[in-house]
Design a protein around this motif. Structure first.
Motif, short mmCIF file in Angstrom:
data_model
loop_
_atom_site.label_atom_id
_atom_site.label_comp_id
_atom_site.label_asym_id
_atom_site.label_seq_id
_atom_site.Cartn_x
_atom_site.Cartn_y
_atom_site.Cartn_z
N GLU A 1 0.83 -1.21 0.00
CA GLU A 1 0.00 0.00 0.00
C GLU A 1 0.86 1.26 0.00
OE1 GLU A 1 -2.47 -0.60 3.38
OE2 GLU A 1 -3.70 -2.14 2.41
N MET A 2 2.00 1.22 0.69
CA MET A 2 2.90 2.37 0.68
C MET A 2 3.45 2.61 -0.73
SD MET A 2 5.04 1.61 4.20
CE MET A 2 6.23 2.90 3.86
N ILE A 3 3.78 1.54 -1.42
CA ILE A 3 4.30 1.66 -2.78
C ILE A 3 3.22 2.19 -3.71
CG2 ILE A 3 5.34 0.41 -4.71
CD1 ILE A 3 6.26 -1.69 -2.58
N GLU A 4 2.03 1.65 -3.57
CA GLU A 4 0.92 2.08 -4.43
C GLU A 4 0.63 3.57 -4.25
OE1 GLU A 4 -3.80 1.01 -4.99
OE2 GLU A 4 -2.40 -0.57 -4.41
N LYS A 5 0.67 4.05 -3.01
CA LYS A 5 0.45 5.46 -2.75
C LYS A 5 1.46 6.32 -3.49
CE LYS A 5 0.07 8.81 1.04
NZ LYS A 5 0.14 9.01 2.51
N GLU A 6 2.72 5.87 -3.51
CA GLU A 6 3.77 6.61 -4.19
C GLU A 6 3.52 6.69 -5.69
OE1 GLU A 6 7.50 8.46 -5.23
OE2 GLU A 6 6.24 8.45 -3.43
N ILE A 7 3.19 5.58 -6.32
CA ILE A 7 3.05 5.61 -7.78
C ILE A 7 1.79 6.36 -8.20
CG2 ILE A 7 4.46 3.56 -8.15
CD1 ILE A 7 2.00 1.91 -8.52
N VAL A 8 0.74 6.31 -7.37
CA VAL A 8 -0.46 7.11 -7.66
C VAL A 8 -0.13 8.59 -7.55
CG1 VAL A 8 -2.75 7.74 -6.81
CG2 VAL A 8 -2.11 5.32 -7.01
N ASN A 9 0.63 8.97 -6.53
CA ASN A 9 1.03 10.37 -6.36
C ASN A 9 1.90 10.87 -7.52
OD1 ASN A 9 -0.35 10.63 -3.95
ND2 ASN A 9 1.45 10.23 -2.67
N GLN A 10 2.56 9.91 -8.19
CA GLN A 10 3.41 10.27 -9.32
C GLN A 10 2.64 10.30 -10.64
OE1 GLN A 10 6.50 11.29 -9.25
NE2 GLN A 10 7.16 10.80 -7.17
N GLY A 11 1.33 10.06 -10.56
CA GLY A 11 0.50 10.19 -11.76
C GLY A 11 0.22 8.91 -12.50
N VAL A 12 0.55 7.76 -11.94
CA VAL A 12 0.25 6.48 -12.58
C VAL A 12 -1.18 6.08 -12.22
CG1 VAL A 12 0.85 4.03 -12.71
CG2 VAL A 12 2.66 5.76 -12.50
N HIS A 13 -1.94 5.64 -13.20
CA HIS A 13 -3.30 5.16 -12.97
C HIS A 13 -3.22 3.69 -12.56
CE1 HIS A 13 -4.58 8.82 -15.01
NE2 HIS A 13 -3.81 8.49 -16.04
N VAL A 14 -3.54 3.38 -11.32
CA VAL A 14 -3.36 2.03 -10.79
C VAL A 14 -4.70 1.34 -10.60
CG1 VAL A 14 -2.44 0.66 -8.88
CG2 VAL A 14 -1.24 2.74 -9.61
N TYR A 15 -4.77 0.09 -11.10
CA TYR A 15 -5.96 -0.74 -10.91
C TYR A 15 -5.50 -2.06 -10.27
CZ TYR A 15 -8.19 2.35 -14.38
OH TYR A 15 -8.69 3.43 -15.07
N THR A 16 -5.90 -2.27 -9.01
CA THR A 16 -5.59 -3.54 -8.34
C THR A 16 -6.82 -4.45 -8.39
OG1 THR A 16 -6.14 -2.53 -6.21
CG2 THR A 16 -3.82 -2.59 -6.84
N ASP A 17 -6.60 -5.73 -8.07
CA ASP A 17 -7.68 -6.73 -8.18
C ASP A 17 -8.30 -6.68 -9.58
OD1 ASP A 17 -7.74 -8.02 -5.61
OD2 ASP A 17 -8.55 -6.16 -4.79
N THR A 18 -7.47 -6.45 -10.58
CA THR A 18 -7.99 -6.20 -11.92
C THR A 18 -7.17 -6.92 -12.98
OG1 THR A 18 -8.74 -3.99 -11.24
CG2 THR A 18 -8.58 -4.39 -13.59
N THR A 19 -7.88 -7.46 -13.98
CA THR A 19 -7.23 -8.06 -15.14
C THR A 19 -7.91 -7.52 -16.40
OG1 THR A 19 -8.74 -9.97 -15.09
CG2 THR A 19 -6.63 -10.19 -13.94
#
Length: 451
Positions: free
Chosen positions: A197-215
């Motif tokens: 979750e800490m990593i995900e927060k960083e990449i979202v803050n950097q402008g990456v669109h993140v989709y988890t639990d997703t295929t």
């Protein structure tokens, strides 16, 4: 008597083995076969060329066939693919893709270093997509060329592990809009949920669109439209698959060499396969876990280089056993450094190993000194004797040195309580009088029963 040693695979494992063997044996005839056109390149540097950090492609070439021949008296044959291994006759069948001919080559010892292949999931419409994987030097050049020629401005990365995260950062650095899909509940699924979750927060803050639990359920519009399992739809110019790798074991299986329970080629502690004259190293093999001694397959550079050295030592009758792998790894994720070794909560639970956990939040150096940043260290260990089972660290600075200390501590047989006694180099710009490593030891001391 002069030995003839053939090496299948000329990248990290094969090239390192050949070089080490030449150091140990200046008379052996060594021939390396590489099916692609480039040998001994820095595989881990590929994302950084695509992101513009590494400016010239030739900077990633560690050696060439010409340099191996001139400096080491080792023959390297690129674009030569091994079709078959005839173990009873101790020979291989080689397809020369340059001259378009097939021939035989005999050996005294044979080294397999075939590496691994990117996993390609089954997705409806994938065949019509602009879809790439990043594993070889040629893959890197192809992606770079396609981005330039087609003026790509967006990418969908499938997979939130090491390669996926590194590519998210480097594609962003290149100016692309980045969508990242991860089928698990958090990115970097080999780590614990809270760390992911800490990593995900960083990449979202950097402008990456993140989709988890997703295929991806379906791809349309010549690969530009992706319908996701969460019912969302995204539109990107191309797709990068980074969902993992599988060992290249086809030759080994064809030759009736034993395959381990993890799917890799089974070897002993000297890198010998079930045929004592055939050795194997690198991403294609199954080795052992240093902590649990269970079979393990770890596609990491340090591991491959060590295995290559072990094999060279054994062939030259200077045996040195491989003692197992921790899986020590590290990754730059925008402004964070992410590192881990050993086992996560999920891994320990699945194996039925009881454990306790200490999580320490601190700064990488004295808080009053400029540049102080948050550092999180999480350690899993045995309540009975303090044996360290796994470590995860996230921060902006000082992550690598703490992980290296902990890796060394585990290899040396130190317990979690022994971390109190590690004498670190201290000055305000670098650490604290009681380093975060020491603090883990102090916090664990009341928990461990047999100190």
């Amino acid at each position: 008597m002069k030995k003839k040693v053939l090496v299948i695979g000329g990248v990290a494992g094969g090239a390192t083995f050949a070089s080490q063997l030449r150091i140990l044996d200046d008379e052996a005839e060594i021939i390396v076969f590489e099916k692609d056109g480039t040998m001994s390149f820095a595989n881990c540097g590929l994302p950084y060329y695509l992101g513009g950090v590494v400016k010239k492609e030739e900077q990633l070439i560690a050696a060439t066939p010409e340099s191996f021949s001139q400096n080491k008296n080792i023959e390297v044959r690129v674009r030569h693919e091994i079709i078959k291994i005839d173990r009873p006759a101790k020979k291989i069948i080689v397809q020369d893709h340059i001259k378009n001919l097939r021939y035989e080559e005999t050996y005294d010892q044979l080294i397999l270093s075939p590496g691994a292949t990117p996993v390609v999931p089954e997705i409806e419409g994938l065949a019509h997509a602009r879809c790439y994987t990043l594993r070889t030097f040629e893959d890197m050049l192809r992606i770079d060329q396609q981005i330039k020629e087609n003026n790509f401005s967006s990418v969908c990365i499938v997979g939130g592990g090491f390669i996926g995260l590194e590519m998210a950062e480097n594609f962003k650095a290149r100016g692309l809009e980045v969508f990242l899909l991860e089928r698990s509940s958090h990115v970097m699924k080999i780590m614990d949920n809270d760390m992911g979750e800490m990593i995900e927060k960083e990449i979202v803050n950097q402008g990456v669109h993140v989709y988890t639990d997703t295929t991806i359920k379906q791809i349309e519009n010549n690969g530009r439209t992706m319908h996701l399992s969460n019912r969302a739809t995204i539109h990107t110019d191309f797709l990068l698959l980074a969902v993992g790798v599988k060992p290249n074991t086809a030759l080994a299986e064809q030759s009736n060499l034993e395959i381990g329970i993890t799917g890799g080629i089974k070897v002993n502690s000297f890198m010998q396969t079930s045929d004592p004259d055939v050795y194997a190293v690198g991403d294609a093999i199954e080795t052992i876990d240093f902590i649990t001694h269970a079979p393990k397959r770890v596609p990491l550079a340090w591991v491959t280089h060590r295995e290559a050295y072990i094999a060279a030592r054994h062939i030259t009758e200077q045996p040195l056993p491989f003692k197992g792998v921790l899986g020590t790894s590290i990754c730059k994720v925008f402004d964070l450094t992410v590192s881990m070794l050993g086992h996560s909560e999920q891994s320990l639970t699945e194996q039925g190993i009881p454990f306790k956990t200490i999580t320490h939040y601190s700064r990488q150096h004295a808080g009053y000194y400029p540049g102080s940043e948050k550092l999180t260290i999480k350690v899993h260990f045995s309540e009975e004797d303090g044996k360290i089972y796994g470590v995860q660290i996230i921060g902006k600075d000082g992550v690598d040195k703490r992980m290296d200390i902990l890796s060394t501590a585990i290899k040396a047989g130190l317990s979690v309580t022994d971390l109190q006694e590690i004498e670190v180099a201290y000055a305000p710009p670098f650490s604290a009088p009681k380093d975060p490593i020491n603090m883990i030891g102090y916090k664990a001391y009341p928990i461990v029963k047999n100190k």
